[in-house]
Each structure stands twice: as C-alpha cells, then as structure tokens.
Design a protein around this motif. Structure first.
Motif, short mmCIF file in Angstrom:
data_model
loop_
_atom_site.label_atom_id
_atom_site.label_comp_id
_atom_site.label_asym_id
_atom_site.label_seq_id
_atom_site.Cartn_x
_atom_site.Cartn_y
_atom_site.Cartn_z
N SER A 1 8.45 9.84 -0.76
CA SER A 1 8.72 8.46 -0.36
C SER A 1 8.46 7.46 -1.49
O SER A 1 8.82 6.31 -1.37
N GLN A 2 7.81 7.91 -2.54
CA GLN A 2 7.69 7.06 -3.71
C GLN A 2 8.08 7.87 -4.94
O GLN A 2 8.19 9.08 -4.86
N PRO B 1 12.09 7.42 3.74
CA PRO B 1 11.37 6.45 2.92
C PRO B 1 11.50 6.74 1.44
O PRO B 1 11.29 7.86 1.02
N ARG B 2 11.85 5.72 0.67
CA ARG B 2 11.99 5.90 -0.77
C ARG B 2 11.33 4.73 -1.49
O ARG B 2 10.92 3.77 -0.87
N GLU B 3 11.26 4.86 -2.81
CA GLU B 3 10.61 3.84 -3.63
C GLU B 3 11.28 2.48 -3.39
O GLU B 3 12.50 2.40 -3.29
N ARG C 1 11.41 14.20 4.28
CA ARG C 1 11.23 14.26 2.84
C ARG C 1 10.02 15.12 2.50
O ARG C 1 9.21 15.45 3.36
N PRO D 1 3.28 3.70 3.47
CA PRO D 1 3.08 2.52 2.62
C PRO D 1 3.84 2.65 1.31
O PRO D 1 4.22 3.76 0.91
N HIS D 2 4.07 1.54 0.66
CA HIS D 2 4.74 1.47 -0.65
C HIS D 2 6.15 2.03 -0.62
O HIS D 2 6.64 2.51 -1.63
N SER D 3 6.80 2.05 0.50
CA SER D 3 8.14 2.63 0.49
C SER D 3 9.09 1.76 1.31
O SER D 3 8.67 0.85 2.01
#
Lengths: 325, 356
Positions: free
Chosen positions: A114-115, B53-55, A86, B114-116
């Motif tokens: 990732s966020q 990795p995603r939200e 990503r 982190p956060h994912s």
C-alpha cells in the motif's frame, strides 16, 4: 479469467468443466476452513475467549468479517485471510521491486504494497564490496547503481517509526536484475519458503519468486559480475571499439537461453491465470510438460495446454490424496 | 402522462410498482486494476475499477492516520441516447463523485491503511436512470474484489413517487418525469443509512413509504451482491486449499442471470389525495437547508440550494428511518428561534434561488 482470453472449443470446454468439477470435489474433501464475504458472521465459541485478528470486527457481540477471504483459526486467534489483496510484507521476505524514484540517500521501490518501499543507500552493499561510510560522492553516483525503472531484488528489513517500509540488500545475491522478464502475479499465489532464489542449471536460468508476487525469470548471471563492471570502470584507457565489443559480449544472451526464459515465464503466466500456487516445482513441472509434449512457447497460453494443465493438476492431486488416505 | 396503468397497475416497462429491474454483477473485469466490477440494473450499465491502497500521489493530500479515498465518476459519450462529448468534471459528475466517495468512505475501514490512497473510478456505459445507485453498487463489488476491509457492504437503490404510487428503481423515462427521486444507500447488515438524496418535495408520510421502498430495494441488491461474492468465494476457497481454478465468469454468466422482485408487506395508504401539508414540506425544507449549512460542503450546499430540498449525505451511524426522524425533530426545535414561520423561511430561500 483475469489474464487470459481463451476460445475453447466444445470438447475442450467439456474437459475443462469436468476437471474443474473434480478439483472442486477434491477441495471440499480437504476443506477445513470456510470462506466468508464482507459482513458475514464468523461462528465462534464465545465461552473460551477468542482473539480477533485481521479482517474481523465486532458487531453486536458477534465476530464479523470485513474482508472476503478464508477464515483461519490458530488456537484462540480468528482471522480472515484475504485473497487477491495487496502484498503484506513481513520482515525477512525476499521481494522483487521496480525503482520508481531516486530520492536523497534512498530509492523508492514499487512492490505491490500500500506504500512504496524505501531502500536506503546505507542499507546496501556498494559494488566494490568495501564496508565504509557513504560519502556525498556515493550519493551523487546513486544512478550508477540503480536507475529509475530498474528491477531490483531485496529483502524486507522492517517498518520504521513513521510507518514506512524499509528494505535492505546486503549481499551479492540481491541487487539489480537484468536480462530477463518480470512477471506480476497475485501475491497470495506465492507462499513463503526457505528458498526463493532458484538457479535452474539445466536451462542456465535463474528464477526469483518474490513474496510480493513479482517473479523474475532471467538468464543466470554469475555473481561477481559486479566486479567485472568495476574492472571496466577502472580501465577507462581501453580503446572505445574494444569497449563496445566487450559490452556486446556482456549483454549477449544465447537464443536457447532466451527460449528457456520464455517457456518458464509462460508457465508462470499460465499457473497464475489458473490460480494455482506457484512453487519452483510446479513451474518447472509445467514448463517440462510443455516441452515434452512438443508445445510451442507461444501455444502455452492457448486453450489446449490450458486444459491439459488443469487435467494434470487433477491427476497430481488424486495421487496426493491417495498417498495421504 | 400515465406512468402507472390505472387498470393493470403496471408501469411503462411492464414492471409492478415495487418491482426492481433485472440486476447482474460481475467481478474481475479490468485486468490491471486491484479490484473491478461491472454492474447492471436493467439497461443501466456501470463499470467500476479500484486501485489501491497505494502510495499517495499528491503528498499534500496525505492523511497520516487513515487512507485517502478518491472517486471519479464519468459518463461514456455513448452512454446516453444522444451521443455527445461530455466535458470532464462538470457540476453533475463532480457532485456524484462526491456522493459516491462519501458513501464508500463510510464503509471502508480507512484507519487500517495509513499513508495510502484508494482510487475508485466509475464509468457509466449505459444510462437508463438510477446511475448513482448502480455506481455505488459497482463500487462496493469492486472494493470487495480488491480486498479492502469494509464495515459492511453498501448498497443503493432509488425510489420515486409518480401517479400517487411509490415506484421502486426508476428508469430514465420515470426519472425525467420530474417527480421526486429518492436515492438511498444503506449498510445492509448494520441497517444504517449512508446516503439519502431527494430532489423534490414530498409530504413526510409519503416520503417515509418511498424511503422504506428504496431501503427494501437496497436489501434485495445486497442479497444479490452477497451471492456474487459467494460464487467467487467458493472458487477462491479452492485456491486456499492449493486447488483452485478461477472461473467466476463462466459461473456468473451461466447461472446468475436473475431478476429480483421485491414484494412488500408495508401498506400504502389508500387515501392518497391528501392536501400537501405545508408543515411537512417545511420540515423537509428546513432539514435540507440546515444540513447543507451544517455540512459546509460546497458541493452539497450547492445541490441543496439549487433544489432546496432534502439532500443530506448522512453519516454512517444513522440508524434507519427512526434515526432520521430523530434528526429532523431537534433541528426543527432549534430552528424556531432562528426563523419565525414560513415567511422568514421564504425570505431565506428566495435569495439563494435567485443567485442560482
């Protein structure tokens, strides 16, 4: 191929294989870096101390890759650049994203990270262009600026203390993107450059190559269009039929421009499927080649032009290596 | 039933006891996923897709300093011989989901994201024994494809013990024979065990042989998986040189159809018909019950209680079989004051069994 399902005939297959072989030979000539897979040992000279970067870890005194990718060395630093991962934001990157949620004082954007990224109401210019404090009224009118599923162009501002990614859009060139196509390609195909906004005057098309692999191809709209919107809002007394006429005029895109948009978008799709780096030159080159060899827009993703593109790339690289050598 | 021909020494499907089925891997099979893979072990065929990795979708589950790993295992309706609709989230698939999740989590460097959250979806397209091993292998390939940092590649393989012979990589017929089925997952390079499951009783010395066989199988799979990645890498390397064309599929389908024969150096003891030594069994029993108690994980607990055998999903730091034995010994010592002899143990076991 990840995106394209092609049925090549025998000659096309042979041509493709030959071209691919040539590409590979050319690549191995220029090879400087080596590729690794997960848990491969990266050979390093332990005597002159090294710094372990991203994608590496230490196991029994050896440097071991934790990603599949290419080993890069910068002085003492050894790191693995992952392919097909990503997007990793850097401050100042120009990105294209899609609004997925409107939260108090902020929009949340999907940007292939990732966020989700955060675009604060306070870190963007208001449509009227006046610098002032954002009031509660502005907050209530946030949907008049961006709605859910709008495509937005912005710049990476930085990471906050809590690790969230913040964006900003403090210029006329950022903001909502309309009348065009959004294409998603792997992020590694886009290299950071000085210029990510391109106005292709010949075609009346604007091309935004977002660092996150989101590419916008759309009709070129003069900046200042926002002012027009503003004007419209100021004149609510104009008759309704007049409004509709005006709106039609505003949202009308000539057929020719639409065709250009589609042609350029297909060029991007093709290059992404082939795994070639996307620059404005390569995209325009492909689009122009298709136009000059009278290939219809829908046939650009067909097998014939696919093979042609690979062959053209081989020629380009041969020329390039000759110039160098 | 004769699972191993006493004359020729071949199995029902014509393999040698320590021979694997043909394996094949392919990556990039799901266009919209971040990483995806197809993995075949003989007739077992599994597809895996990784998103992230995603939200984090469910904010309540978010972990602040590391990524959340989720896994969903399912079997396609057409995967088994009799076609039937399978309810989603039944006991078996929940348990396998958990097993795969824990195995993969041990190798993913979650603290880097982190956060994912990372979602792993595995689906069995064709079931012919050893589905959980195939799922783990497919998930590893998909994670590597998604560019998610990992300590090492996790590979898995099963082994069984039928007709007094340790057999590698059981197929459906052998699996349903009711003999022991040891599924092992290892971190190939670090030589550490991340998964060990057995749903039957085995004397300790035979268990060691069977487990060793499974570990060798894992290593063969790891060897192959590296090759899959490597073929891909070569292509991708071109990309980095601003060159490249991805045509993994051509390469793979053309060149990589190969089976792996694992031949061993370890000796199988000739005196096979030993009396099953109760003490050894007990050792294995105790480990199973205790680990399930210690882990306090309901699904694992349920598993152990149902079979009352070894069923330990071990942490990634377990160093091979020696470490396993080390783990067994101290537990036994600690057990002594707690449960005197086999009667006490049986008393403990019975009520659990009845509850099932």
């Amino acid at each position: 191929m990840r995106d394209l399902q092609l049925s090549l005939n025998q000659t096309q297959r042979v041509r493709l294989q030959a071209a691919l072989q040539q590409l590979q030979d050319l690549a191995s000539q220029a090879a400087g870096s080596s590729s690794v897979t997960v848990a491969d040992t990266i050979p390093v000279n332990n005597e002159d101390g090294i710094l372990k970067g991203h994608g590496t870890s230490e196991l029994d005194g050896q440097v071991v890759a934790t990603l599949c990718g290419v080993v890069e060395r910068v002085n003492k630093l050894v790191y693995v650049r992952a392919l097909r991962a990503r997007y990793k934001p850097e401050v100042g990157d120009i990105i294209v994203g899609r609004v997925i949620e409107i939260a108090p004082k902020r929009w949340r954007l999907e940007i292939n990270f990732s966020q989700d990224a955060v675009l604060m109401l306070s870190s963007m210019n208001l449509p009227d262009g006046i610098q002032r404090r954002r009031t509660a009224v502005d907050e209530l009118n946030m949907r008049s600026i961006f709605e859910e599923n709008d495509v937005v162009c912005a710049e990476v501002r930085g990471f906050q203390h809590d690790g969230s990614l913040h964006l900003q859009a403090r210029s006329q060139k950022y903001g909502k993107l309309e009348r065009g196509q959004l294409l998603t390609v792997p992020a590694y195909l886009v290299k950071r450059r000085k210029q990510h906004f391109h106005h292709l005057e010949k075609y009346h098309v604007s091309l935004i190559i977002g660092c996150n692999g989101f590419i916008w191809v759309g009709e070129h709209l003069e900046t200042g269009e926002n002012d027009m919107l503003e004007d419209r809002e100021k004149r609510p007394e104009t008759s309704k039929s007049n409004m509709i006429c005006e709106e039609q005029e505003l949202t009308f895109t000539p057929l020719e421009v639409r065709q250009h948009v589609c042609r350029i978008a297909n060029a991007v799709r093709l290059l992404a499927a082939l795994g070639f780096i996307l620059t404005v030159e390569s995209i325009m080159d492909t689009a122009e080649a298709s136009a000059s060899s009278n290939i219809e827009i829908k046939d650009m993703l067909g097998p014939e032009f696919y093979v042609q593109t690979v062959e053209r790339e081989v020629q380009r690289r041969i020329l390039l290596s000759r110039k160098r050598g | 039933m004769e699972y191993v021909n006493p004359l020729t020494g071949f199995r029902l499907d014509g393999r040698r006891p320590n021979e694997m089925r043909q394996i094949r891997g392919e990556i990039g099979v799901v266009a919209k996923a971040d990483g995806s893979a197809l993995f075949e072990m003989g007739n077992t065929k599994v597809i895996a897709a990784v998103y992230g990795p995603r939200e984090v979708r469910n904010k309540g589950q978010q972990i602040n300093n590391q990524a959340l790993v989720r896994c969903e295992y399912s079997m396609a309706n057409f995967s088994t011989g009799d076609r039937r609709r399978k309810p989603k989230g039944d006991r078996r698939s929940t348990e396998i989901s958990l097993v795969i999740r824990q195995t993969m989590e041990a190798s993913i460097l979650t603290h880097l994201m982190p956060h994912s959250q990372i979602d792993i979806f595995v689906q069995v397209l064709q079931a012919d024994g050893g589905t959980r091993s195939a799922c783990i292998n497919a998930a590893t390939l998909a994670l590597a494809d998604a560019g998610i940092p990992m300590r090492d590649i996790v590979t898995s393989c099963s082994a069984g013990y039928l007709c007094s012979t340790p057999l590698l990589d059981l197929n459906y017929v052998e699996d349903s024979a009711g003999g022991p089925d040891v599924a092992v997952g290892i971190l190939a390079k670090m030589d550490k065990v991340t998964l060990l499951q057995m749903d039957a009783k085995l004397p300790m010395d035979i268990f060691e042989n069977v487990m060793q066989l499974a570990i060798e199988g894992c290593k063969a799979v790891a060897h192959y998986i590296r090759e899959v990645n490597w073929l891909w890498e070569e292509r991708e390397d071109d990309v980095s040189q601003i060159v490249a064309v991805k045509c993994l599929h051509h390469v793979l389908s053309a060149g990589a159809r190969m089976g792996f024969h694992v031949i061993f150096t370890h000796h199988v003891e000739s005196a096979i018909f030993r009396v099953l030594q109760v003490i050894f069994c007990l050792k294995v029993f105790l480990l199973g019950v205790l680990t399930s108690l210690l882990m306090k994980d309901t699904a694992i607990h349920g598993m152990a209680a149902r079979h009352i055998e070894v069923d330990a999903v071990m942490e990634w730091w377990m160093p091979g079989i020696q470490g396993f034995q080390q783990l067994v010994q101290p537990i036994e010592l600690r057990m002594e004051w707690w449960m005197p002899g086999i009667q006490g143990f049986q008393q403990l076991v019975q009520p659990i069994e009845l509850r099932r």
